[in-house]
Structures are given as structure tokens and as C-alpha cells.
Design an enzyme around this catalytic site. Structure first.
Site, short mmCIF file in Angstrom:
data_model
loop_
_atom_site.label_atom_id
_atom_site.label_comp_id
_atom_site.label_asym_id
_atom_site.label_seq_id
_atom_site.Cartn_x
_atom_site.Cartn_y
_atom_site.Cartn_z
N HIS A 1 0.81 -1.22 0.00
CA HIS A 1 0.00 0.00 0.00
C HIS A 1 0.85 1.27 0.00
O HIS A 1 0.64 2.14 -0.84
CB HIS A 1 -1.08 0.03 1.08
N HIS B 1 -5.65 1.72 -13.02
CA HIS B 1 -5.27 2.39 -14.27
C HIS B 1 -5.71 3.85 -14.26
O HIS B 1 -5.17 4.66 -15.01
CB HIS B 1 -5.78 1.64 -15.50
N ARG C 1 -6.56 -10.75 -13.98
CA ARG C 1 -5.48 -11.73 -14.11
C ARG C 1 -5.93 -13.03 -14.76
O ARG C 1 -5.65 -14.13 -14.26
CB ARG C 1 -4.89 -12.02 -12.72
FE1 HAS Z 1 -6.00 2.00 -4.44
C1 HAS Z 1 -6.14 -1.43 -4.85
C2 HAS Z 1 -8.15 1.79 -1.78
C3 HAS Z 1 -5.68 5.41 -3.86
C4 HAS Z 1 -3.29 2.09 -6.56
N1 HAS Z 1 -4.93 0.62 -5.52
C5 HAS Z 1 -5.15 -0.75 -5.55
C6 HAS Z 1 -4.19 -1.38 -6.43
C7 HAS Z 1 -3.36 -0.38 -6.90
C8 HAS Z 1 -3.84 0.86 -6.31
C9 HAS Z 1 -2.15 -0.54 -7.81
O1 HAS Z 1 -9.22 -0.41 0.06
C10 HAS Z 1 -4.15 -2.87 -6.80
C11 HAS Z 1 -3.15 -3.68 -6.07
C12 HAS Z 1 -3.22 -5.09 -6.57
O2 HAS Z 1 -2.56 -5.40 -7.59
O3 HAS Z 1 -3.95 -5.90 -5.98
N2 HAS Z 1 -6.81 3.35 -3.10
C13 HAS Z 1 -7.68 3.06 -2.10
C14 HAS Z 1 -8.06 4.28 -1.38
C15 HAS Z 1 -7.37 5.30 -1.99
C16 HAS Z 1 -6.57 4.71 -3.05
C17 HAS Z 1 -8.99 4.39 -0.22
N3 HAS Z 1 -4.75 3.47 -5.10
C18 HAS Z 1 -4.77 4.79 -4.72
C19 HAS Z 1 -3.70 5.50 -5.38
C20 HAS Z 1 -3.02 4.56 -6.14
C21 HAS Z 1 -3.70 3.29 -5.95
C22 HAS Z 1 -3.41 6.97 -5.20
C23 HAS Z 1 -1.84 4.71 -7.03
C24 HAS Z 1 -1.21 5.82 -7.31
N4 HAS Z 1 -6.98 0.49 -3.54
C25 HAS Z 1 -7.78 0.60 -2.43
C26 HAS Z 1 -8.21 -0.73 -1.99
C27 HAS Z 1 -7.62 -1.66 -2.86
C28 HAS Z 1 -6.87 -0.86 -3.81
C29 HAS Z 1 -9.08 -1.08 -0.87
C30 HAS Z 1 -7.74 -3.19 -2.81
C31 HAS Z 1 -8.78 -3.67 -3.74
C32 HAS Z 1 -8.83 -5.17 -3.77
O4 HAS Z 1 -9.80 -5.72 -3.26
O5 HAS Z 1 -7.90 -5.81 -4.27
C33 HAS Z 1 -7.41 6.77 -1.56
O6 HAS Z 1 -6.10 7.17 -1.19
C34 HAS Z 1 -7.98 7.71 -2.56
C35 HAS Z 1 -8.11 9.14 -2.01
C36 HAS Z 1 -8.33 10.16 -3.11
C37 HAS Z 1 -9.35 11.03 -3.19
C38 HAS Z 1 -9.41 12.00 -4.37
C39 HAS Z 1 -8.93 13.43 -4.01
C40 HAS Z 1 -8.90 14.27 -5.25
C41 HAS Z 1 -7.89 15.11 -5.65
C42 HAS Z 1 -7.96 15.79 -7.00
C43 HAS Z 1 -8.41 17.25 -6.94
C44 HAS Z 1 -8.67 17.76 -8.31
C45 HAS Z 1 -8.61 19.07 -8.71
C46 HAS Z 1 -8.95 19.44 -10.11
C47 HAS Z 1 -8.25 20.19 -7.77
C48 HAS Z 1 -10.43 11.09 -2.19
C49 HAS Z 1 -6.66 15.37 -4.83
C50 HAS Z 1 -10.39 19.95 -10.12
C51 HAS Z 1 -10.83 20.52 -11.42
C52 HAS Z 1 -12.14 20.64 -11.83
C53 HAS Z 1 -12.46 21.34 -13.09
C54 HAS Z 1 -13.25 20.00 -11.10
C1 HEM Z 2 -2.66 -4.71 -15.61
C2 HEM Z 2 -3.31 -2.82 -20.02
C3 HEM Z 2 -0.53 1.00 -18.85
C4 HEM Z 2 0.04 -0.85 -14.40
C5 HEM Z 2 -3.14 -4.48 -16.86
C6 HEM Z 2 -4.15 -5.27 -17.52
C7 HEM Z 2 -4.32 -4.75 -18.76
C8 HEM Z 2 -3.44 -3.61 -18.89
C9 HEM Z 2 -5.27 -5.24 -19.84
C10 HEM Z 2 -4.93 -6.38 -16.83
C11 HEM Z 2 -4.65 -7.74 -17.20
C12 HEM Z 2 -5.38 -8.74 -16.35
O1 HEM Z 2 -5.73 -8.52 -15.18
O2 HEM Z 2 -5.59 -9.84 -16.89
C13 HEM Z 2 -2.54 -1.66 -20.10
C14 HEM Z 2 -2.33 -0.90 -21.32
C15 HEM Z 2 -1.54 0.16 -20.98
C16 HEM Z 2 -1.28 0.08 -19.56
C17 HEM Z 2 -2.87 -1.27 -22.68
C18 HEM Z 2 -0.99 1.26 -21.87
C19 HEM Z 2 -0.52 1.04 -23.05
C20 HEM Z 2 -0.17 0.86 -17.52
C21 HEM Z 2 0.60 1.82 -16.78
C22 HEM Z 2 0.75 1.29 -15.51
C23 HEM Z 2 0.08 0.00 -15.50
C24 HEM Z 2 1.14 3.14 -17.32
C25 HEM Z 2 1.45 1.86 -14.31
C26 HEM Z 2 2.20 2.90 -14.28
C27 HEM Z 2 -0.57 -2.08 -14.38
C28 HEM Z 2 -0.52 -2.99 -13.25
C29 HEM Z 2 -1.29 -4.11 -13.61
C30 HEM Z 2 -1.81 -3.85 -14.93
C31 HEM Z 2 0.21 -2.75 -11.93
C32 HEM Z 2 -1.60 -5.31 -12.72
C33 HEM Z 2 -0.83 -6.51 -13.07
C34 HEM Z 2 -1.29 -7.69 -12.25
O3 HEM Z 2 -2.50 -7.85 -12.01
O4 HEM Z 2 -0.42 -8.46 -11.85
N1 HEM Z 2 -2.72 -3.46 -17.72
N2 HEM Z 2 -1.91 -1.04 -19.07
N3 HEM Z 2 -0.47 -0.22 -16.72
N4 HEM Z 2 -1.34 -2.63 -15.38
FE1 HEM Z 2 -1.63 -1.84 -17.21
CU CU Z 3 -3.94 0.17 -0.79
#
Ligand code: HAS
Ligand code: HEM
Ligand code: CU
Length: 553
Positions: A229, A382, A446
Site C-alpha cells: 500500500h 489504471h 489476471r
Molecule cells: Fe488504491 C487497490 C483503496 C488510492 C493504486 N490501488 C489498488 C491497487 C493499486 C492501487 C495498484 O481499500 C491494486 C493492487 C493489486 O494489484 O492488488 N486506493 C484506495 C483508497 C485510496 C486509493 C482508499 N490506489 C490509490 C492511489 C493509487 C492506488 C493513489 C496509485 C497511485 N486500492 C484501495 C483498496 C484496494 C486498492 C481497498 C484493494 C482492492 C482489492 O480488493 O484488491 C485513496 O487514497 C484515494 C483518495 C483520493 C481522493 C481524491 C482526491 C482528489 C484530488 C484531485 C483534486 C482535483 C482538482 C482538479 C483540484 C479522495 C486530490 C479539479 C478541477 C475541476 C475542473 C473540477
Molecule cells: C494490468 C493494459 C498502462 C500498471 C493491466 C491489464 C491490462 C493492462 C489489460 C490487466 C490484465 C489482467 O488482469 O488480466 C494496459 C495498457 C496500458 C497500460 C494497454 C498502456 C498502453 C499501464 C501503466 C501502468 C500500469 C502506465 C502503471 C504505471 C498495471 C498494473 C497491472 C496492470 C500494476 C496489474 C498486473 C497484475 O495484475 O499483476 N494493464 N496497461 N499499466 N497494469 Fe496496465
Molecule cells: Cu492500498
């Protein structure tokens, strides 16, 4: 202006440090290219469009994609970016020893990456980027990972050292915001990677060499998510650094509040680690109390993100009003939409709103039961890492590379950057949108192409897979254009590009000194980790159950 310091508007970025930055950025984008090829193929395989040739396995492909994108692309980019900002804000150049530490870290990381990726591409490590036991890889894959982590530690220590030196020579002064944030990011990384280092060194390497026969799976997954995390926040925090510190300068405005920015980073340090169980909500072997506690902490770590959103809106609105904008949304009209340095990160912010909302859904226990292990989760990240973070990193690249190589961003490159950003958003709309929807219908993540023997539910997923493939193809064009842009930027015309570091608003309150008191924050962070993890970990170690043999896919 002291000797050795730089004047903001006459950027003379130390070009020797620039080489170190460029080396990191080049590796990052090579990883993006190869990872992009894998990603494209995944979408084509899942939709049944292509079959993998030469006996390449789907897991082999997916491991390469996950490792190259989520670990290699991000880590190299982050270190390159943070080193550039450290050099610029802490004295105008890196201390010679810090420059050498940067290169040593780079060398170790690169040896580790080469070893790990070689194992993946030769089919000896098809264990996905989370390398869950009991799936077993060649020991050299784990050794490669260990080298990557140790290399990143050395780079992180370089950052700490530069700040320590700066503090010694600037007694009584508060550290520059960028440097403060860089140090928090690497402190968090340092504490978090202890978990994965323990998993790899104590459990995985002895087991994969065959020195021990079985492995405690529960323990290994818990150590992984203790790291996994905070890993996602390690990607996010540098993007936040751009949003807080760089973007105000680029739009010609000011940082809303230096103190609020620091506080949000401290909260990220405190709450991003003791929350790994939100990835293990559906797992047996952890009692519901500890899951509950970590979910509460997960909702705490949302607070600094909400503070970030608030602070960005404030910067935008105040900047807009200063330029004569009226009304609630008048500021939108005066934003520099045609400047890719703003446009790409801004779309990253915008997309972070639905991305973060998806995270809140994931973290809610009952809803996690619906989405866990489905393509919904793949859709979630993504949007977060592959769009909010990636687009911000792309946006940084357009000024970073010129600034550290003594070149300029041409109008043509700026335009290509805008086009690249739009392509990315369109591709991701289709791919991530389809992933979210089909995930809700239960389509698992996956998995390669399968019809589940003509099962009707599975057949109804196919149209979404086709949309994923269309999105994936558009995204791949975006990858190609981005990689082209990087190499074109490296050959751009010579000139001076400003390193855009924002300043706080004059009316903002002074930053309280306690925010700079590291010992307090580190102790609090350790205390929270001990509270959240000691009892469940002891439980897993004292009652290991039957260990598992390894499985090779
Ligand atoms: Fe997540 C699974 C919960 C944030 C990445 N997350 C993942 C996985 C990845 C990932 C890679 O609780 C999969 C791992 C795997 O392979 O199994 N995530 C959260 C929560 C947040 C969160 C509560 N995640 C992220 C961020 C990531 C990321 C950031 C990468 C960079 N996530 C989970 C949970 C799982 C999970 C479970 C497990 C799921 C499962 O069952 O497997 C929070 O931190 C999010 C808080 C964010 C906000 C948004 C604030 C908005 C902002 C933008 C302001 C915009 C402006 C523009 C000012 C509340 C700061 C406005 C303009 C206008 C014109 C309107
Ligand atoms: C998994 C496509 C870019 C991070 C996947 C999967 C697809 C995909 C189809 C899911 C496969 C599955 O669960 O069977 C793509 C395409 C991309 C792209 C077409 C752009 C050309 C990215 C980028 C990041 C990213 C920029 C991170 C910086 C991941 C990760 C997984 C994933 C962490 C999970 C792998 C896993 O489950 O083990 N992507 N993706 N991808 N992608 Fe991407
Ligand atoms: Cu997490």
C-alpha cells in the site's frame, strides 16, 4: 543571494547533475515502452483477438507489464525527478558525494532490474508484480528485486544527506517545501520497504533456493501488503509534489499554504503504512478487529488527499481572481490550457476524483467483497497510477528534460504533448471504463482469454473486453508518442528553461517549526505501525499452520 545558490529566473541547472536525472528518465521510458507492448498484447489476448506465439504465457506477459510499469517506470522517474529538485532547491547542485550516491543507487537498481526482467522474459518468474507465494520464481528474480530496493535506499540516503548538509549551513531556516516533501517520500519508502525486504530475504529467497521446503503464505502476503500500500503512495507523493509546488508556478500563481502542504505530507507518512489489510479484507487468518482498525486508518489517509484537493482549488481560484476572473468557476477560463506542463497534470488531477472515489469503494468491506479480484480493481489503478500519476509524470517531463539538459520546449513539442495527453485520456476512458463496468459483472482480473466452456455470463463480458482492446490500442499509440517526445526533447534546441518552483502566498501564515521536527513524526509513524501490525503478525508467526510448497505456473 548566497554563493552556490541559484536565481530562480535565471536557471543554471547544474548540468552534471542533469546527466544523473536524464539517465533515470531514459530507463523509465524504456520500461514504459516495453511495458506498453505487454499491456497492448494483454488487451488483445483477453478479447480473443490474438494468441500468444512462441509459447509465451499470459502470466509471463502480465508479470513483465506489472513489474516494468508499476515498479521500474515509477521508481526511476521518481528518483530522477526528486534528485533534480533536491539539486535545485538545496543549494543549486548536489554535493559530490550525493551525486555519487545517486549513480551508485542507479547502478544497483539497473543491475537488479536487468536480472529481474531477464528472469521474467525467459519465463522463470511468472509470479506477477505482487510475487505472491506460493507461486514461485527463480531465486535470481528475488535477488534482482532486492538489488532494486537496496539501490533505491542508497539514492534515498543521498537525499537525506543533502538535506542534512543544507540544514547545517542554513541554521534556523525551514527546509524548502520541495526538499521537505522529497525527504518525507523517501522516509516513507524506507520504512515501507523493510516489509518487502524481510519477505524477500527471510522467506522467498531461502524457499526458492530450496533451503527450506515450505513457506508461511499468510505471513508473506501480509509483509507484502505492509509494503504494497505505501508503494502506491510512493507513486502518488511525487505527483502531489508537482501539484503543490510546480503547478502554482506554471500557472503564474502562488502556493496556497506551505504549512498545509507540509501537514498533508506528514499525514501521508503517518497513515499510508498501517493500512495494508485493506488489500487482504477477503483473506482468512486475520481477525476482523484488525481489519476494521486498518480500514479506519485507510479512511484517515484519505484526509490528506482531500486537503490536497482543497488546496489546489484554492490556488486555482485565488490565481483566477487575481487575473480578473469572476464567479465560482471563472478561474477555469484563465488557466493556461495550451501549456502541456499544466494541461497533462491537470487532467491527472481531474481524473483523480473518480479514481479516488473508486478507492473509497474498494476500502469498504462489504463493497470490497463485490469488487475484489475483479477487473474493477484493475480499472481503479489504471486511473490512479496509470493516469493521474503517469500523466503528471509526463507533464513534468516536458520541462524537466529541457531544464536539466540546457534546452527549451518548442511550440511543436508542446503541441505534441497536448495531443499525447488527449490520446491517453481517450484510451483510458475506454479501457478503464470497460474494466470498471465488467468488473462489476464479476469478470476476474489476471485471466487470459477464456469462454468458461460457453458460460453465458462469461459471454456477456466479451463486448467489454473488445472496448478494453480498443482503449489499449489507443493507449499504446499514446505510449509510442510519449517515448518519441522524450527522445525529441533530448535533442531540442539549446537554451535556458526555468525550473518551476512555486512560492507561498504572501498572506499565508508562517510555517510552524514543529512541522520540520522529524523525530516526532518518525516516532509517531512507528507507533502507529506497531499498533496496527504487532498482534496480527505475532499471531501469524506463532500459529503458522501448514506451510505451502511452491507452485510454478
Ligand atoms: Fe488504491 C487497490 C483503496 C488510492 C493504486 N490501488 C489498488 C491497487 C493499486 C492501487 C495498484 O481499500 C491494486 C493492487 C493489486 O494489484 O492488488 N486506493 C484506495 C483508497 C485510496 C486509493 C482508499 N490506489 C490509490 C492511489 C493509487 C492506488 C493513489 C496509485 C497511485 N486500492 C484501495 C483498496 C484496494 C486498492 C481497498 C484493494 C482492492 C482489492 O480488493 O484488491 C485513496 O487514497 C484515494 C483518495 C483520493 C481522493 C481524491 C482526491 C482528489 C484530488 C484531485 C483534486 C482535483 C482538482 C482538479 C483540484 C479522495 C486530490 C479539479 C478541477 C475541476 C475542473 C473540477
Ligand atoms: C494490468 C493494459 C498502462 C500498471 C493491466 C491489464 C491490462 C493492462 C489489460 C490487466 C490484465 C489482467 O488482469 O488480466 C494496459 C495498457 C496500458 C497500460 C494497454 C498502456 C498502453 C499501464 C501503466 C501502468 C500500469 C502506465 C502503471 C504505471 C498495471 C498494473 C497491472 C496492470 C500494476 C496489474 C498486473 C497484475 O495484475 O499483476 N494493464 N496497461 N499499466 N497494469 Fe496496465
Ligand atoms: Cu492500498
Amino acid at each position: 543571494m548566497k554563493k552556490g545558490q541559484l536565481d530562480l529566473f535565471e536557471n543554471k541547472f547544474d548540468l552534471k547533475d542533469g546527466k544523473l536525472v536524464v539517465a533515470h528518465i531514459i530507463v523509465a521510458f524504456i520500461a514504459l515502452l516495453i511495458g506498453g507492448i505487454a499491456g497492448l498484447l494483454q488487451t488483445l489476448v483477453k478479447s480473443g483477438t490474438v494468441k500468444l506465439p512462441y509459447g509465451i504465457g499470459y502470466y509471463e506477459l502480465l508479470t513483465a507489464h506489472g513489474v516494468l510499469m508499476a515498479i521500474v517506470f515509477t521508481t526511476y522517474f521518481i528518483i530522477g525527478f526528486l534528485y533534480s529538485g533536491i539539486s535545485y532547491t538545496l543549494g543549486g547542485k548536489l554535493l559530490p558525494i550525493v551525486n555519487r550516491m545517486g549513480w551508485l543507487g542507479f547502478a544497483l537498481m539497473t543491475v537488479g532490474t536487468a536480472l529481474g526482467v531477464a528472469m521474467v522474459l525467459t519465463g522463470k518468474a511468472s509470479v506477477l508484480y505482487t510475487f505472491y507465494a506460493p507461486m514461485k520464481a527463480s531465486p535470481y528474480f528475488y535477488i534482482g528485486l532486492a538489488l532494486l530496493v537496496v539501490g533505491s535506499w542508497i539514492s534515498g540516503w543521498g537525499i537525506f544527506y543533502q538535506l542534512k548538509y543544507w540544514k547545517k549551513t542554513h541554521q534556523g531556516k525551514i527546509s524548502p517545501l520541495f526538499a521537505f516533501m522529497a525527504v518525507i517520500t523517501f522516509l516513507m519508502w524506507q520504512i515501507a520497504t523493510i516489509g518487502v525486504a524481510a519477505e524477500v530475504l527471510i522467506q522467498l529467497i531461502p524457499w526458492s533456493f530450496g533451503w527450506v521446503e515450505t513457506i508461511n503464505v499468510m505471513l508473506s502476503r501480509t509483509l507484502f501488503w505492509y509494503f504494497g500500500h505505501p508503494l502506491v503512495y510512493f507513486w502518488l507523493m511525487p505527483a502531489y509534489m508537482c501539484w503543490y509546488v510546480i503547478i502554482p508556478k506554471i500557472i503564474g500563481g502562488k502556493i496556497y499554504s506551505d504549512a498545509l502542504a507540509r501537514l498533508s505530507f506528514i499525514l501521508l507518512l503517518l497513515f499510508s503504512i498501517p493500512v495494508g489489510f485493506h488489500h487482504q479484507l477477503m483473506e482468512p487468518g486475520i481477525s476482523s478487529f484488525w481489519k476494521y482498525l486498518q480500514v479506519v486508518l485507510t479512511f484517515m489517509v484519505v484526509v490528506p488527499s482531500l486537503m490536497t484537493a482543497f488546496s489546489l482549488f484554492a490556488t486555482f481560484e485565488i490565481n483566477g481572481r487575481a487575473k480578473g476572473a469572476k464567479g465560482l468557476f471563472g478561474w477555469i477560463k484563465v488557466m493556461p490550457w495550451k501549456d502541456v506542463r499544466f494541461f497533462a497534470p491537470f487532467l491527472g488531477m481531474l481524473i483523480f476524483i473518480p479514481a479516488g472515489a473508486g478507492g473509497l469503494i474498494n476500502a469498504s468491506n462489504q463493497m470490497n467483497a463485490v469488487v475484489h479480484n475483479t477487473l474493477w480493481v484493475t480499472g481503479h489503478f489504471h486511473l490512479t497510477v496509470a493516469t493521474s500519476v503517469a500523466l503528471t509524470f509526463f507533464g513534468i517531463t516536458y520541462w524537466l528534460l529541457p531544464a536539466v539538459t540546457g534546452r527549451v520546449l518548442t511550440k511543436r513539442m508542446n503541441k505534441l504533448g497536448i495531443i499525447q495527453t488527449i490520446i491517453w485520456c481517450v484510451g483510458m476512458f475506454f479501457m478503464s471504463g470497460a474494466m470498471h463496468l465488467v468488473g462489476l459483472f464479476g469478470a476476474p482480473r489476471r485471466t487470459a482469454f477464456t469462454t468458461y466452456e460457453g458460460n453465458a455470463d462469461a459471454a456477456s463480458w466479451m463486448p467489454y473486453y473488445v472496448f478494453m482492446a480498443i482503449g489499449g490500442t489507443i493507449l499504446f499509440i499514446g505510449v509510442l508518442l510519449m517515448v518519441y517526445n522524450v527522445f525529441a526533447l533530448l535533442r531540442a534546441p539549446k537554451g535556458v528553461t526555468e525550473y518551476p518552483i512555486g512560492e507561498a502566498m504572501e498572506q499565508a501564515e508562517a510555517t510552524p517549526a514543529y512541522l520540520d521536527r522529524w523525530s516526532v513524526w518518525i516516532s509517531l509513524s512507528v507507533a502507529l505501525i506497531l499498533i496496527a501490525y504487532t498482534v496480527p503478525l505475532m499471531d501469524m508467526i506463532m500459529h503458522p499452520g501448514v506451510g505451502s510448497k511452491g507452485f510454478i505456473t
